[in-house]
Design an enzyme around this catalytic site. Structure first.
Site: not given
Ligand code: X5A
Ligand code: ZN
Length: 525
Positions: A135, A172, A174, A259, A299
């Protein structure tokens, strides 16, 4: 014969949130993965790749020196309070005195793994590192990511070995807005990503993560929750792998976030661990198997340690559990994939021929030729709202993340209580957008709206009402669209509701609320 390399370094545990021990991105993630790999006797079958800190010159491949200076200050912070305060200039970032060095080490780990594979020292590799990276871009660490590990590693190997084509595949859940922006200026790098998009109503609220983006990033946006192996396999078989083959990369780097996995509290999708193994294996058929996995998110411990194991087993050439697909593809997903294929048909021969085939089938079955759907993006007001929060330093890490809190941290939420007139304006705009979206777009053929979407504020029951929302999300609660499918979706419930969930042989076993167990366990091939 060269073996599978693994990066793992104890020092990665030094990065942790000092003011919220329930923060999902924590050192425990690495211990858990490593314990599992050790217990299954997998580490001894791999070569340890030594991990050294990235140099400042390497960081500068993607980030400005101003960021280095800012982050370096955290080394000398007097206490946790000073650190928390310093983090208010970033979105969802925490720092300790050791975080800067730990982040350099994560980048270094990604680079060493990519190097080992690029040079042939290792056949393939898995960099088990944190903090994650995909990110972060330019001067914007965010979303638990400090430096963009994978983008820096890609640029480093391009430079060092004069590579012409490096492919990054991001699984991932996201959207990797950081990697997208970090590699936008690199002709030698292509990014393909599959991620939650939800009509733009999900973080990071960026239009560039939809299917119609042009540039060296290819997106597969997902607009429904609860997707599973079937959809991921279809995306790989019909889109991602054909493009990878046509691109003919010399090296593949994978942003290996788990995730999207079954049970992940942030992802909302249901990919089984075994499927992650199969996705890795599919990529190993390209670039002469030169595949380097770099850990990102994940997570839900029970799920992601199994996913990591299956991915490593794929790299090692172990047999993987058979996948049992007994569901039709989600129609919303089919539409996304069709949009992706149509959009990329301009640039990729494989997509042009798939599109041709689809159209022939539609003609043959006397159905109308489906046209590309509108590109929907409802995230702008929320995106701007978040930018203002950072600009005004209104919110610290502990208030960004929407999930139930332990009572002792509830007090801090007061920071945000009371709506400013600015917030009210945002709410009005968001509300109007949502109404326009619901009323005017209903008859248009765009499935995020069609049938499946209801206004969350009208739900008598559902995840929005059940979960507590804090931080910047607090005032948006009840105004967002929630897909009908996710009513009471268990993966968004507090951990205690997810007891009785086990992962065996790459599958999962879940006891659902009505004591009617659903079985995902998979036989080994
Ligand atoms: C690396 C990753 C998640 C960020 C979530 C923000 N980041 N709301 O999985
Ligand atoms: Zn993520």
């Amino acid at each position: 014969m060269s073996s599978t390399g693994v990066v793992y370094d104890q020092r990665h545990e030094l990065h942790k949130c000092l003011w919220d021990e329930t923060f999902p991105e924590n050192p425990e993630r690495l211990f858990a993965v490593c314990d599992r790999l050790k217990n299954r006797g997998l580490f001894e079958r791999t070569t340890l790749i030594e991990c050294k800190p990235a140099t400042e010159e390497q960081i500068l491949l993607c980030h400005p020196s101003s960021l280095l200076e800012k982050l370096k200050e955290s080394r000398n912070a007097p206490d946790a309070e000073a650190l928390e305060n310093a983090c208010k200039q970033f979105e969802e970032i925490y720092l300790t005195q050791d975080s800067f060095d730990c982040a350099l080490l994560a980048v270094g780990g990604a680079i060493e793994a990519a190097r080992a594979v690029a040079t042939g020292k290792c056949r393939n590799a898995f960099a088990i590192i944190r903090p994650p990276g995909h990110h972060s871009y330019e001067a914007n660490p965010n979303g638990f990511c400090i430096f963009n590990n994978i983008a820096i590693a890609a640029k480093q190997v391009v430079k060092e070995f004069d590579l012409k084509r490096v492919l990054i595949v991001d699984v991932d859940i996201h959207a990797p807005q950081g990697t997208l922006r970090s590699i936008a200026d690199s002709e030698q790098i292509l990014l393909i990503s599959i991620h939650n998009y939800m009509g733009g109503a999900i973080w990071p609220f960026m239009k560039e993560t939809n299917f119609d983006y042009d540039g060296n990033t290819i997106n597969v946006p997902l607009n429904a929750p609860g997707l599973s192996d079937a959809e991921y396999l279809a995306a790989f078989q019909h889109f991602i792998i054909p493009i990878a083959i046509e691109y003919n990369p010399q090296l593949i780097l994978v942003s290996a976030g788990f995730d999207a996995g079954l049970g992940d509290p942030l992802g909302g999708q249901k990919v089984t661990p075994a499927c992650f193994g199969h996705l890795t294996r599919m990529l190993m058929g390209v670039a002469e198997g030169k595949v380097c996995l770099i850990l990102e998110g994940g997570y839900f411990k029970a799920s992601f340690i199994e996913s990591a194991e299956m991915s490593l087993r794929a790299l090692l050439g172990d047999p993987l559990p058979l996948l049992h697909i007994h569901q039709r593809l989600c129609p919303t997903f089919i539409e996304s994939l069709r949009c992706c294929i149509s959009h990329q048909a301009k640039r990729w021969k494989c997509c042009a021929s798939t599109l041709n085939l689809l159209q022939q089938q539609q003609t043959a079955s006397d159905s109308e030729i489906a046209s590309m759907s509108l590109s929907i993006f409802v995230g702008q007001p929320i995106f701007e709202h978040f930018e203002r929060i950072i600009r005004d330093r209104r919110c610290s890490t502990r208030n960004w993340f929407p999930r139930p809190r332990s009572p002792h941290s509830l007090g801090d939420v007061q920071l945000l209580s009371g709506r400013t007139s600015e917030m009210n304006a945002v709410l009005c705009v968001a509300f109007l957008l949502v109404v326009a979206f619901a009323v005017f777009l209903q008859p248009v053929n765009c499935s995020p709206v069609k049938g499946e979407w209801r206004m969350a504020s009208k739900l008598s029951e559902g995840m929005v009402k059940k979960r507590s929302v804090y931080g910047p999300y607090k005032h948006l609660q009840g105004y967002a669209f929630m897909p009908k499918k996710s009513y009471g979706m268990w993966s968004h419930l507090p951990d205690s509701r997810r007891e009785g969930f086990n992962f065996v042989d790459g599958g999962g076993f879940m006891k659902s609320d009505n004591e009617n167990p659903s079985l995902f366990a998979l036989p080994v091939q």
